[in-house]
Design a protein around this motif. Structure first.
Motif: not given
Ligand code: NAI
Length: 278
Positions: A26, A67, A16, A19
């Motif tokens: 995310v 995220i 995560a 990314a």
């Protein structure tokens, strides 16, 4: 790109993070809020370290802001790619992919970060075998270069290409292989770790000596027992069992000491004790 990650543990958190560092939106899911909180804290710590070393192109807050943490699987509905990184158990993973296949938009790609479970079996469970693939990151994800891309029996060329390009966009080097037990990485690595554990059991040498011999003698950056503790002894045992079942040869039999340590809850770094104390 909307990037999904399932499991906020060692690997899921790292995937995560990388990314989000790559600019993707995310979503991370885990079964309980406390696991998400722990994952978030680990990501935050890792980002701060990278920031101090001047290795981030945006601030840790900006990256963390990309995220989203959730306990709901339905949050993956709009994802282009979902990478699963939950416990190394075939039935649990298959059950999850059965659900995911129904939740994620039809053209979304599903991937597993499994160390050893047959990609083709998970692909079948997902109900979308052409859009299913193995995307095997290495630990720790923010630092390790390789992504082993594992094609299942029915994985399409378009899926393989998309995942290869995504790994490159994440700053990684993807290398491709086919779906055989342990793929390439663990088929070669795990028997070595297992042999080191067998050496401990037989009293061939102390753990420190075994690790030292392999580091200094073979120029390995980390000794095999330190590495086994780092990976997690439960994960090592699951992988050895898959190799043993899938390839049949006695050379893949898990060491009884490995089995006993897992039964005792000594899982390595993550439980505070394995071959060493943490
Ligand atoms: P971990 O134990 O650190 O994390 C697993 C996470 O998944 C936990 O937070 C757990 O709560 C969560 N989880 C379990 N069941 C779930 C479910 N049904 N839905 C959502 N979340 C769930 O494990 P780790 O080390 O991150 O391993 C994850 C996967 O990555 C495994 O398949 C492992 O074989 C693979 N892997 C591990 C490497 C390692 O060095 N540890 C290296 C490469 C791959």
């Amino acid at each position: 790109m909307h990037f999904g990650v399932i499991g906020a543990g060692q690997m899921g958190g790292g995937i995560a993070q990388v990314a989000a560092q790559s600019g993707f939106d995310v979503t991370v899911q885990d079964v309980q809020q406390e696991f998400l909180d722990r994952g978030r804290a680990t990501i935050q710590k890792s980002l701060s370290k990278l920031h101090e070393k001047g290795r981030l192109s945006s601030t840790p807050d900006e990256i963390l802001g990309r995220i989203r943490f959730t306990t709901e699987l339905t949050a993956f509905a709009g994802c282009d790619l979902v990478v699963e990184a939950i416990v190394e158990n075939q039935q649990v993973k298959a059950g999850l992919f059965r659900q995911l296949g129904e939740v994620v938009k039809p053209d979304g790609i599903l991937a597993s970060n499994t160390s050893s479970i047959p990609i083709t079996s998970l692909a079948t469970a997902s109900g979308r075998p052409e859009r299913f693939i193995g995307m095997h990151f290495m630990n720790p994800v923010p630092l390790m270069q390789l992504v082993e891309v594992i094609r299942g029996y029915q994985t399409s060329d378009a899926t393989a290409q998309f995942v290869t390009e995504t790994a490159e966009r994440m700053g990684k080097t993807p290398l491709s292989c086919n779906d055989f037990p342990g793929f390439v990485s663990n088929r070669i690595l795990m028997p070595m770790l297992n042999e080191a554990i067998q050496c401990v059991m037989e009293g061939v040498a102390e753990p420190e000596a075994i690790d030292g011999i392999m580091k200094l003698g073979m120029n390995h950056p980390m000794g095999p027992l330190t590495l086994a503790d780092f990976i997690g002894l439960d994960t090592c045992l699951s992988i050895m069992e898959v190799l043993h079942r899938g390839l049949g040869d006695d050379k893949y039999r898990p060491s009884p000491l490995l089995r006993k340590m897992v039964q005792a809850g000594l899982l390595g770094r993550k439980s505070g004790q394995g071959f060493y104390r943490y």
